[in-house]
Write an enzyme that holds these catalytic residues in place. Structure first.
Site, PDB file in Angstrom:
ATOM      1  N   ILE A 228       0.836  -1.207   0.000  1.00 31.78           N
ATOM      2  CA  ILE A 228       0.000   0.000   0.000  1.00 31.78           C
ATOM      3  C   ILE A 228       0.870   1.257   0.000  1.00 31.78           C
ATOM      4  CG2 ILE A 228      -1.747   1.288   1.294  1.00 31.78           C
ATOM      5  CD1 ILE A 228      -2.751  -1.503   2.332  1.00 31.78           C
TER       6      ILE A 228
ATOM      7  N   ASP B 119      11.239   2.648   6.536  1.00 28.54           N
ATOM      8  CA  ASP B 119      10.825   1.244   6.629  1.00 28.54           C
ATOM      9  C   ASP B 119      12.060   0.457   7.073  1.00 28.54           C
ATOM     10  OD1 ASP B 119      10.142  -1.531   5.952  1.00 28.54           O
ATOM     11  OD2 ASP B 119       8.505  -0.694   4.777  1.00 28.54           O
TER      12      ASP B 119
ATOM     13  N   PRO C 298       1.802  -2.428   9.496  1.00 22.07           N
ATOM     14  CA  PRO C 298       0.918  -3.284  10.293  1.00 22.07           C
ATOM     15  C   PRO C 298       1.029  -2.889  11.762  1.00 22.07           C
ATOM     16  CG  PRO C 298       2.595  -4.583   9.119  1.00 22.07           C
ATOM     17  CD  PRO C 298       2.974  -3.158   8.984  1.00 22.07           C
TER      18      PRO C 298
ATOM     19  N   THR D  53      -4.564   5.138   7.543  1.00 25.72           N
ATOM     20  CA  THR D  53      -5.450   4.092   7.005  1.00 25.72           C
ATOM     21  C   THR D  53      -4.896   2.721   7.407  1.00 25.72           C
ATOM     22  OG1 THR D  53      -4.201   4.011   4.933  1.00 25.72           O
ATOM     23  CG2 THR D  53      -6.157   5.428   4.965  1.00 25.72           C
TER      24      THR D  53
ATOM     25  N   ASP E 268      -9.010   6.648   8.963  1.00 28.71           N
ATOM     26  CA  ASP E 268      -9.942   5.600   8.531  1.00 28.71           C
ATOM     27  C   ASP E 268     -10.037   4.513   9.595  1.00 28.71           C
ATOM     28  OD1 ASP E 268     -11.669   4.382   6.537  1.00 28.71           O
ATOM     29  OD2 ASP E 268     -10.105   2.841   6.344  1.00 28.71           O
TER      30      ASP E 268
ATOM     31  N   GLU F 253     -12.111   1.216  17.732  1.00 22.39           N
ATOM     32  CA  GLU F 253     -13.218   1.194  16.760  1.00 22.39           C
ATOM     33  C   GLU F 253     -14.114  -0.036  16.899  1.00 22.39           C
ATOM     34  OE1 GLU F 253     -10.664   1.142  13.183  1.00 22.39           O
ATOM     35  OE2 GLU F 253     -11.570  -0.780  12.667  1.00 22.39           O
TER      36      GLU F 253
HETATM   37  P1  NAI Z   1       2.786  -4.910   3.693  1.00 20.77           P
HETATM   38  O1  NAI Z   1       3.072  -6.067   4.580  1.00 20.77           O
HETATM   39  O2  NAI Z   1       2.900  -5.065   2.208  1.00 20.77           O
HETATM   40  O3  NAI Z   1       3.750  -3.673   4.108  1.00 20.77           O
HETATM   41  C1  NAI Z   1       3.978  -3.262   5.412  1.00 20.77           C
HETATM   42  C2  NAI Z   1       5.306  -2.548   5.435  1.00 20.77           C
HETATM   43  O4  NAI Z   1       5.489  -1.952   6.719  1.00 20.77           O
HETATM   44  C3  NAI Z   1       6.509  -3.488   5.223  1.00 20.77           C
HETATM   45  O5  NAI Z   1       7.342  -2.988   4.183  1.00 20.77           O
HETATM   46  C4  NAI Z   1       7.234  -3.469   6.577  1.00 20.77           C
HETATM   47  O6  NAI Z   1       8.636  -3.638   6.465  1.00 20.77           O
HETATM   48  C5  NAI Z   1       6.866  -2.075   7.056  1.00 20.77           C
HETATM   49  N1  NAI Z   1       7.064  -1.850   8.490  1.00 20.77           N
HETATM   50  C6  NAI Z   1       6.887  -2.709   9.507  1.00 20.77           C
HETATM   51  N2  NAI Z   1       7.198  -2.103  10.679  1.00 20.77           N
HETATM   52  C7  NAI Z   1       7.577  -0.825  10.389  1.00 20.77           C
HETATM   53  C8  NAI Z   1       8.010   0.289  11.154  1.00 20.77           C
HETATM   54  N3  NAI Z   1       8.120   0.221  12.473  1.00 20.77           N
HETATM   55  N4  NAI Z   1       8.288   1.458  10.501  1.00 20.77           N
HETATM   56  C9  NAI Z   1       8.176   1.545   9.169  1.00 20.77           C
HETATM   57  N5  NAI Z   1       7.788   0.503   8.370  1.00 20.77           N
HETATM   58  C10 NAI Z   1       7.489  -0.651   8.976  1.00 20.77           C
HETATM   59  O7  NAI Z   1       1.353  -4.383   4.115  1.00 20.77           O
HETATM   60  P2  NAI Z   1       0.289  -3.566   3.235  1.00 20.77           P
HETATM   61  O8  NAI Z   1      -0.471  -4.502   2.370  1.00 20.77           O
HETATM   62  O9  NAI Z   1       0.987  -2.425   2.584  1.00 20.77           O
HETATM   63  O10 NAI Z   1      -0.716  -3.048   4.376  1.00 20.77           O
HETATM   64  C11 NAI Z   1      -0.269  -2.198   5.417  1.00 20.77           C
HETATM   65  C12 NAI Z   1      -1.333  -2.156   6.509  1.00 20.77           C
HETATM   66  O11 NAI Z   1      -2.488  -1.471   6.041  1.00 20.77           O
HETATM   67  C13 NAI Z   1      -1.888  -3.539   6.925  1.00 20.77           C
HETATM   68  O12 NAI Z   1      -1.060  -4.177   7.868  1.00 20.77           O
HETATM   69  C14 NAI Z   1      -3.229  -3.199   7.517  1.00 20.77           C
HETATM   70  O13 NAI Z   1      -3.093  -2.980   8.911  1.00 20.77           O
HETATM   71  C15 NAI Z   1      -3.597  -1.878   6.820  1.00 20.77           C
HETATM   72  N6  NAI Z   1      -4.764  -2.037   5.957  1.00 20.77           N
HETATM   73  C16 NAI Z   1      -5.835  -1.218   6.174  1.00 20.77           C
HETATM   74  C17 NAI Z   1      -6.966  -1.335   5.398  1.00 20.77           C
HETATM   75  C18 NAI Z   1      -8.156  -0.439   5.577  1.00 20.77           C
HETATM   76  O14 NAI Z   1      -9.236  -0.729   5.040  1.00 20.77           O
HETATM   77  N7  NAI Z   1      -8.041   0.669   6.295  1.00 20.77           N
HETATM   78  C19 NAI Z   1      -7.056  -2.368   4.358  1.00 20.77           C
HETATM   79  C20 NAI Z   1      -5.850  -3.130   4.179  1.00 20.77           C
HETATM   80  C21 NAI Z   1      -4.765  -2.980   4.963  1.00 20.77           C
END
Ligand code: NAI
Length: 332
Positions: A155, A174, A207, A233, A259, A264
């Site tokens: 994302i 990251d 996450p 988000t 969001d 929540e």
């Molecule tokens: P992803 O797993 O592809 O990417 C997460 C990134 O965060 C990774 O590159 C990881 O190395 C990095 N990360 C971990 N700890 C960190 C830190 N302390 N500082 C900086 N970076 C760090 O996950 P994706 O698909 O991009 O999703 C991210 C989050 O978005 C999900 O975990 C979920 O919580 C949230 N999400 C929210 C939605 C909504 O409807 N509001 C829908 C889908 C996801």
């Protein structure tokens, strides 16, 4: 396989029923959230399908297991609401949908930025009242502003590409950087302190974990560039809501687009328009003119719902057939 679908809404049902023409599972829809109190509804179902505001702690999982549930098929990417250690202890399998549409979430983050910056909700409300004045609606050009992205996974990178298109300077942090994508998209990695200090807009795409819980807290709020716009988000727990309120009151935080909200569960996805909001912190956040809140809807596009439904039902089929479950999540 018989699947009990919890916290289901009309849009879930439409997407899951459409996808199920390829899978032929037996779907039963429950509006109730999945918690210890509602777990007995899953009596006789080997699989449950659950969403982000269900509460799958050890007690709920133990109850599910006693009713014959063996598979928790999450229709979300995040799994912070599941006690994975308990699931493993109980011999239950947990599967998720790791990717369904990074565009849906990234584009919603942009919608929050534009809505806040150009004061669209306020302008819309005024025009509906027959008030066509512009005082109080001044925004700023996104072009040339510095956008800080925390978390450059699926994302975060999609969001980076969009903000790059606006002509922003995009910086990111990251612990597991992706230099090739950074070069291809045109963003730069910096340490988190630099990101906090230099960003005009910060967007959270990490996450929720022990390490990221309250990433925005009273100490980090002090590091932010005065007037920063904060977009979340990711997950509510990334922000300590009280420090956000304090930052907004002190004008250190100029605007916030949310969001997600830490508490929540039991509020978002519910109609509380008659009884009112009991959560005083959320109620306070709702009073700020420079705070825009949506109820965890960033994922809510037709494409994302179709992908979620397909992957979820595919996970159940793989489990049923004893095939390798590529989307299984395990306790680390
Ligand atoms: P992803 O797993 O592809 O990417 C997460 C990134 O965060 C990774 O590159 C990881 O190395 C990095 N990360 C971990 N700890 C960190 C830190 N302390 N500082 C900086 N970076 C760090 O996950 P994706 O698909 O991009 O999703 C991210 C989050 O978005 C999900 O975990 C979920 O919580 C949230 N999400 C929210 C939605 C909504 O409807 N509001 C829908 C889908 C996801």
């Amino acid at each position: 396989m018989r699947i009990a679908v919890f916290d289901s809404h009309r849009y879930d049902r439409t997407a899951l029923e459409a996808a199920n023409s390829d899978y032929h599972h037996e779907l039963t829809f429950f509006e109730a959230r999945l918690t210890e109190q509602t777990a007995s509804l899953a009596q006789g179902f080997p699989a449950v399908c659950s969403f982000v505001n269900d509460h799958l702690d050890r007690a709920a999982l133990t109850s599910l297991q006693s009713h014959g549930v063996r598979l928790i098929a999450l229709r979300s990417a995040g799994y912070n609401h599941v006690d994975l250690v308990a699931a493993s202890d109980l011999g239950m399998t947990v599967a998720r949908v790791p990717e369904y549409s990074p565009h849906a979430v990234a584009e919603h983050a942009v919608a929050l930025i534009l809505g806040l910056n150009r004061k669209i909700p306020k302008a819309h409300a005024r025009v509906r009242e027959g008030n066509f004045t512009l005082d109080g609606l001044v925004g700023f050009d996104l072009f040339g502003k510095t956008v800080g992205i925390i978390g450059t996974g699926r994302i975060g990178q999609t969001f980076a590409r969009i903000m790059q298109g606006f002509g922003c300077r995009v910086i990111a942090s990251d612990p597991d950087p992706d230099p090739a994508q950074a070069a291809a998209i045109g963003y730069t990695y910096v340490d988190q302190l630099t990101l906090f200090q230099e960003s005009d807009i910060i967007s959270l795409h990490v996450p929720l974990s022990e390490k990221t819980w309250h990433l925005i807290n009273p100490a980090t709020v002090q590091l932010l560039k005065p007037g920063v716009m904060l977009i979340n988000t990711g997950r509510g727990g990334l922000i300590d809501a009280q420090s956000l309120i304090d930052g907004l009151k002190a004008n250190r935080i100029g605007a916030a687009g949310l969001d997600v909200y830490e508490e929540e569960e039991g509020i978002f996805f519910s109609d509380l328009s008659e009884g009112g909001v009991q959560d005083d912190v959320l109620a306070r956040l709702m009073t700020f003119p420079n705070v825009l809140i949506t109820a965890h809807q960033a994922f809510l596009t037709e494409e994302a719902l179709a992908n979620i439904a397909n992957t979820t039902l595919g996970n159940v089929t793989a489990f049923e057939r004893g095939e390798p479950l590529v989307n299984a999540v395990k306790a680390i």
